[in-house]
Design an enzyme around this catalytic site. Structure first.
Site, PDB file in Angstrom:
ATOM      1  N   HIS A 250       0.670  -1.227  -0.256  1.00 29.85           N
ATOM      2  CA  HIS A 250       0.106  -0.013   0.045  1.00 29.85           C
ATOM      3  C   HIS A 250       0.759   1.171   0.022  1.00 29.85           C
ATOM      4  O   HIS A 250       0.364   2.266   0.420  1.00 29.85           O
ATOM      5  CB  HIS A 250      -0.947  -0.099   1.168  1.00 29.85           C
ATOM      6  N   SER A 374      16.006  16.269 -20.168  1.00 27.47           N
ATOM      7  CA  SER A 374      15.114  17.414 -20.261  1.00 27.47           C
ATOM      8  C   SER A 374      15.398  18.570 -21.061  1.00 27.47           C
ATOM      9  O   SER A 374      16.825  19.004 -21.199  1.00 27.47           O
ATOM     10  CB  SER A 374      14.824  18.056 -18.782  1.00 27.47           C
TER      11      SER A 374
END
Length: 526
Positions: A250, A374
């Site tokens: 989780h 980038s």
């Protein structure tokens, strides 16, 4: 003050433009959405130190002049030559070099080639049936001629078939006419030209061609790359078998594991699906217009045509399907493509997990000189290979799912909807292959960052609550789970606090000593 008074606001050259430009664009957007608005309804912008005198009217005039500079459609050629730049599909353009091996099998060329093969092999089979006396056994020279039509099949041959198709408007009939043209000069074959395509419906030829396309592309291209991918993950697993790692269930810290164990899970899962894919039985039919050998029996009622058909299909390396309509039912294709979807989903799971491990620093990526992560952030080393793999798996699964759901469905004895859909087999498998290769490239760039792995473990002593409460249960301590919950849930727990808790337990000294020795980076991983 004047509305939009500085034209330099638009190109960013005005010293005061950083904020005013954003306001200007916002107001322009508002005006477009509210057509009844007029310039007078704009909120004015302070000119401050701006000395430009341009008005909004002048600005709009400049914008309109830019909009007028358009490339006319007539300036483009109406017949642009196909290249990596003009291809509509990225598989035939940007990614051509990564999937080009499939073009031998799953392209239009591949389909025409395998149709040609089936037609030639069927004529040779007819020459071996005693009852079909009109087609006697061919001489060695004629057999060599027929085999050369297969072995020497070229792009020019395929183009000749396509040119014939422009006249016939029928792709399979074009292959038949092509073969008749090629064999006219052989005196023995010339006598039996009309036995090309004897007793066949187009789908007799097509289904065997598609089966051979799948079989050869799997064995020659796709399965070997699957094996490379599985082996690469197995290698990762083996190399990191004893590297401890904090689990996350989780998204939250959980009992420790090892990096190698997590990797071997993926390798085993992929291996099982790869095995299932390789075991799918590729079927073929050869029973005429509606699957009953109607015309065959009328022409030669003393021939066991189902037996002949089975022998012929098996001779091509395919399994025989005796119960068919005009088409082979495509159920095996649905099974095959669903198997690919399962393999792809497992790899998708792997891609996402590795992406996550990279994001938390468990893996570093080897950089390559000249590469850019980038366009604006120079520091970036993005996990692009796993992202590309993930994206292409999604496209592949969408296509393969449609193939799986559509192909087994055909109205009555046959409709044509499968024909156009079958032409996209190469697209679904091509995007799959592209994804496998992207993942392989990504795996090759990974470097384990053990410092980050160990740091996470050192900051998560609370995960030892599980073994401690289990030992407490063994020795009859009341409410062990509840005691550990009180100690650890939602709290920062360090080594000292865990040690203090263990020392205070009412359990045998030997058990307490063993608990104090527990180190989830060593003993617990044995």
């Amino acid at each position: 003050m004047e509305i939009g008074s500085c034209i330099k606001v638009q190109n960013g050259s005005c010293p005061t433009s950083y904020l005013t430009r954003a306001s200007y664009l916002h107001e322009q957007s508002y005006s477009i959405q509210n057509r009844t608005s007029t310039p007078s309804s704009y909120v004015t912008l302070p000119r401050k130190n701006c000395t430009c005198k341009a008005t909004l009217k002048e600005a709009n005039s400049k914008i309109e002049s830019v909009e007028k500079v358009k490339v006319k459609p007539s300036e483009f050629s109406s017949d642009i030559e196909l290249s990596s730049l003009t291809a509509i599909s990225p598989l035939d353009g940007r990614y051509r070099n990564k999937v080009k091996d499939l073009s031998h099998y799953l392209s239009e060329y591949g389909l025409i080639y395998y149709r040609t093969l089936v037609e030639v092999k069927w004529l040779l089979k007819l020459s071996q049936i005693p009852q079909v006396s009109e087609v006697p056994s061919f001489s060695n020279e004629s057999q060599k001629k027929l085999q050369e039509l297969i072995d020497g099949f070229s792009n020019d041959d395929a183009m000749q078939v396509k040119n014939i198709e422009k006249i016939t408007n029928h792709d399979v009939k074009a292959v038949e006419y092509f073969l008749k043209t090629k064999c006219q000069e052989d005196p023995q074959i010339a006598k039996v030209l009309e036995f090309f395509h004897f007793g066949c419906t187009s789908e007799d030829i097509n289904n065997l061609a598609h089966g051979l396309m799948l079989k050869e592309s799997l064995n020659s291209v796709i399965l070997p790359v699957m094996d490379d991918l599985i082996n690469a993950i197995f290698t990762m697993a083996k190399a990191n078998a004893h590297v401890p790692m904090l689990s996350r269930t989780h998204g939250q810290p959980a009992s420790p594991t090892t990096l190698g164990k997590e990797m071997v899970i993926f390798a085993e899962r992929l291996s099982r699906e790869r095995h299932d894919i390789s075991k799918v039985e590729i079927l073929g039919k050869f029973a005429g217009a509606v699957g009953n050998y109607n015309a065959h029996v009328v022409a030669y009622n003393d021939v066991n045509w189902p037996k002949i058909a089975e022998e012929f299909v098996n001779s091509l390396g395919l399994s025989f399907n005796p119960h068919v309509t005009q088409i082979e039912s495509h159920d095996y294709m649905a099974k095959l493509f669903h198997s690919f979807i399962r393999f792809n989903n497992i790899l998708l799971d792997f891609d996402k997990d590795i992406w996550g491990y990279i994001s938390v620093g468990y893996f570093k990526q080897v950089t390559k000189a000249g590469e850019i992560g980038s366009s604006t952030m120079p520091h970036k080393v993005n996990p692009i290979d796993f992202e590309n793999s993930e994206g292409n798996l999604g496209i592949a699964n969408a296509i393969l799912d449609h193939l799986s759901m559509k192909l087994p469905i055909s109205r009555w004895q046959r409709d044509l909807t499968d024909s156009t859909v079958l032409r996209n087999i190469g697209v679904g498998l091509g995007y799959s292959l592209l994804a496998y290769k992207s993942a392989l490239v990504g795996i090759g760039k990974l470097q384990v960052n053990e410092a980050a792995l160990n740091k996470d473990l050192d900051n998560s002593w609370e995960v030892l609550a599980e073994p401690i409460q289990t030992v407490m249960r063994r020795y009859g301590v009341e409410e062990p789970y509840e005691k550990l919950k009180e100690l650890t849930r939602g709290r920062v727990v360090d080594k000292e606090r865990i040690t203090e808790f263990i020392k205070g337990l009412e359990i045998p000294v030997e058990a307490k000593t063993e608990l104090l020795k527990v180190d989830f980076k060593e003993q617990w991983m044995r």
